[in-house]
Design an enzyme around this catalytic site. Structure first.
Site, PDB file in Angstrom:
ATOM      1  N   GLN A 208      -4.171  -1.168   9.617  1.00 36.95           N
ATOM      2  CA  GLN A 208      -3.923  -2.661   9.141  1.00 36.95           C
ATOM      3  C   GLN A 208      -4.687  -3.858  10.099  1.00 36.95           C
ATOM      4  OE1 GLN A 208      -3.185  -3.611   5.582  1.00 36.95           O
ATOM      5  NE2 GLN A 208      -3.602  -5.539   6.151  1.00 36.95           N
TER       6      GLN A 208
ATOM      7  N   LYS B 125       0.894  -1.174  -0.021  1.00 35.87           N
ATOM      8  CA  LYS B 125       0.104   0.099   0.042  1.00 35.87           C
ATOM      9  C   LYS B 125       0.899   1.251  -0.175  1.00 35.87           C
ATOM     10  CE  LYS B 125      -3.708  -2.458   2.133  1.00 35.87           C
ATOM     11  NZ  LYS B 125      -4.570  -3.004   3.496  1.00 35.87           N
TER      12      LYS B 125
ATOM     13  N   ASP C  72     -11.078   3.211   4.588  1.00 34.80           N
ATOM     14  CA  ASP C  72     -11.194   1.638   4.259  1.00 34.80           C
ATOM     15  C   ASP C  72     -12.923   1.361   4.338  1.00 34.80           C
ATOM     16  OD1 ASP C  72      -9.418  -0.304   3.929  1.00 34.80           O
ATOM     17  OD2 ASP C  72      -8.870  -0.333   6.111  1.00 34.80           O
TER      18      ASP C  72
END
Ligand code: NDP
Length: 300
Positions: free
Chosen positions: A105, A61, A128
């Protein structure tokens, strides 16, 4: 009966190539923003602990951010960080003006309540798309979430960019998790598909799948969906990413989807491979959400 070589095979949806096209589009938008406002979008990527898989996702990412000109802010915290310390970090990132998206994460270590942490991310920076308010709005007619979850959004984008009509079609989603199955089914509904959800208690999943024009597989069960379960011509998006033993590989394993690709690609009209299908799209959608978040604040 047609011999194997005479059988028609599905069009492979090349997620890697589509994701690259999207990253190129994002890079040119970032460059325009930078010229216009003298600022670029910023994404905070937070990782807790040393899990190998999480570290490789995070590094992917961060690299993708660099490729398109998004500034990534690396927050690496030790495994033993307390929940309150992590919340305090999230609050700092919420307040930081050059950060437009925050990604924590998952999974987090067991002593940290993931739900609580995700709920602490400012909804304006929830790139997200996992904040309950964003998911709630996704579920309601006439409401628009600020961000859509990346993997589900990537699945829809793959269908769209492959010219597959969703409106009026029968779609099945295999899996009902908060991060993939549920939101992708809500997105398909918004696209006016008729959606059925299959989960671990569903009786006769094969008959439901066999009637479906669009199949989104997100169960995390290696090759559970057989070629004979697929309606001829159907579009199959395989989210599943499962490691299976493979002594011929250096790593000792290989990744396979939830769909038996070899069988299904002889029946389906369109199919995504694993790897190289949904995976690269998830990262591209994260960049897109960050860009969109930044645009909103720059244009205020
Ligand atoms: P979860 O384990 O959270 O959810 C799995 C879902 O599948 C559950 O709803 C479960 O049902 C259902 N399920 C499990 N077994 C069966 C079965 N035999 N028949 C029907 N349904 C079943 O997984 P995730 O949603 O997090 O991930 C799903 C897959 O997608 C995984 O392989 C994961 O690695 C992959 N993934 C890939 C991403 C990418 O970017 N490519 C991103 C995220 C995930 P129930 O609710 O009844 O338990």
């Amino acid at each position: 009966m047609a011999s194997e070589s005479e059988q028609k095979s599905a069009t492979i949806i090349d997620g890697k190539a589509i994701a690259q096209t999207i990253r190129n589009e994002i890079a040119s938008e970032v460059s325009i923003l930078s010229q216009k406002y003298g600022k670029v979008p910023g994404l905070a990527v937070v990782i807790v602990g040393n899990r190998k898989d999480s570290q490789s996702y995070v590094s992917m990412k961060r690299k993708a951010c660099a490729e398109v000109g998004i500034k990534s802010f690396d927050v690496d915290l030790p495994e033993q960080v307390s929940e309150s310390e992590l919340i305090a970090r999230v609050h700092e990132l919420n307040a930081q003006q050059d950060i437009h998206g925050i990604l924590v994460q998952l999974p987090l270590p067991k002593h940290i309540n993931e739900e609580k942490i995700l709920g602490e991310i400012s909804i304006e920076k929830d790139v997200d798309g996992f904040h309950p308010l964003n998911i709630g709005k996704l579920a309601m007619k006439g409401r628009n979430p600020l961000f859509l979850p990346c993997t589900p959004k990537g699945c829809i984008e793959l269908l769209r960019r492959s010219g597959i009509t969703m409106k009026g079609k029968k779609a099945v989603v295999v899996g009902r998790s908060n991060i993939v199955g549920l939101p992708v089914s809500l997105l398909l509904l918004k696209e006016d598909a008729t959606v059925t959800m299959v989960h671990s208690h569903t009786i006769d999943p094969e008959n439901i799948i066999r009637e479906s024009d669009i199949v989104i597989a997100a169960a995390g069960q290696a090759a559970m969906i057989k070629g004979s379960w697929i309606k001829p011509g159907a579009a199959v998006i395989d989210v599943g990413t499962n490691a299976v033993d493979d002594p011929t590989r250096k790593t000792g394993y290989r990744l396979v989807g939830d769909v038996d690709f070899k069988e299904a690609s002889k029946v389906a009209g369109f199919i995504t491979p694993v790897p190289g299908g949904v995976g690269p799209m998830t990262v591209a959608m994260l960049l897109k959400n960050t860009l969109d978040g930044a645009k909103k604040t720059f244009e205020q």
